[in-house]
Design a protein around this motif. Sequence first.
Motif, mmCIF file in Angstrom:
data_model
loop_
_atom_site.group_PDB
_atom_site.id
_atom_site.type_symbol
_atom_site.label_atom_id
_atom_site.label_comp_id
_atom_site.label_asym_id
_atom_site.label_seq_id
_atom_site.Cartn_x
_atom_site.Cartn_y
_atom_site.Cartn_z
ATOM 1 N N SER A 46 0.811 -1.212 0.000
ATOM 2 C CA SER A 46 0.000 0.000 0.000
ATOM 3 C C SER A 46 0.845 1.263 0.000
ATOM 4 C CB SER A 46 -0.940 0.001 1.209
ATOM 5 O OG SER A 46 -1.844 1.079 1.138
ATOM 6 N N VAL A 55 -4.822 0.333 5.887
ATOM 7 C CA VAL A 55 -4.895 -0.864 5.042
ATOM 8 C C VAL A 55 -5.878 -1.877 5.630
ATOM 9 C CG1 VAL A 55 -3.570 -2.757 4.036
ATOM 10 C CG2 VAL A 55 -2.512 -0.499 4.321
ATOM 11 N N SER A 95 -7.229 1.901 2.143
ATOM 12 C CA SER A 95 -6.644 1.040 1.105
ATOM 13 C C SER A 95 -7.169 -0.377 1.327
ATOM 14 C CB SER A 95 -5.118 1.092 1.251
ATOM 15 O OG SER A 95 -4.476 0.207 0.369
ATOM 16 N N TRP A 97 -7.735 -4.505 -0.077
ATOM 17 C CA TRP A 97 -6.926 -5.479 -0.810
ATOM 18 C C TRP A 97 -7.573 -6.853 -0.857
ATOM 19 C CZ3 TRP A 97 -2.128 -4.247 -2.981
ATOM 20 C CH2 TRP A 97 -1.702 -2.937 -2.733
ATOM 21 N N VAL A 261 -7.178 2.443 -3.501
ATOM 22 C CA VAL A 261 -7.216 3.396 -2.393
ATOM 23 C C VAL A 261 -8.298 4.445 -2.643
ATOM 24 C CG1 VAL A 261 -5.881 5.029 -1.004
ATOM 25 C CG2 VAL A 261 -4.717 3.094 -2.113
#
Length: 263
Positions: A46, A55, A95, A97, A261
């Motif tokens: 990130s 994150v 962010s 993922w 993001v």
Amino acid sequence: MRDDLTKTWQWQSAEGLPYLTCSLLEQWPHGFFTQPFYPRTPEDLSKILEPSADVYRVKQVHGNRVLSPDEIRQELPQEGFPSADGIVTNLQKQSIWVASADCTPVLIGDAVTGNIAAVHAGWRGTAKRIVPEAIARLQTWGSEMENLRIAMGPAISGEVYQVSDEVAGEVVASLFQKEQIDSLQGILNPLKKIANPPILPDPEPGKVRLDVRRINQLQLEQLGIKAQQISIAPYCTYQSPSHFFSHRRSPERKVQWSGIVRI
């Protein structure tokens, strides 16, 4: 078509290593990272996209559960990363993922609200309509279908992904209402005949080749999302060993990460 996709998808470099971006998502820092970044974590990756972002990731279980960062934080003290296969956020500097090898990483952005989603869509999650579930969450925050931009990253391609008729039927059933399903072949055969079919023949009896990303695209089109709002990376994880891990190609349980993001 491939030339158009090549223009839409760009190779970037970070610390001398390659990752992919998609021009549909150009207003958000994002990346579909490749195997040379392994074993780096989202917390590390990130920093390439937005060093100051918080994150978030989940424990992926091939389902259709979608969580927000608040929901992830609420469950963290009890069981580590909570079980889910999608993350959505409407807050800045977050962010999000997902990990993949042959499954499809899907990153979504709303060009008006700025809200985003990251989804892990394997065949099981696709059968459970994980991507429409994530979009439904975005809609609760005001997203309109015409404002969504959707990028499906590298995954195993339909030309090499052999599955049983039963698995293909389970995935394809996600495109039909229950009352429309009369038999396994009754839903597989029509999809073998459409343009860019998601079901391809296989020489082994009882097997077909399945294009999971194409099924996700058809699910999105059923929601009213236009073709120009969707882009599928022209890369197959199974056929690109120098760039991507593939669980079908190798027993190693290694993954590559994809993230986006909200800024």
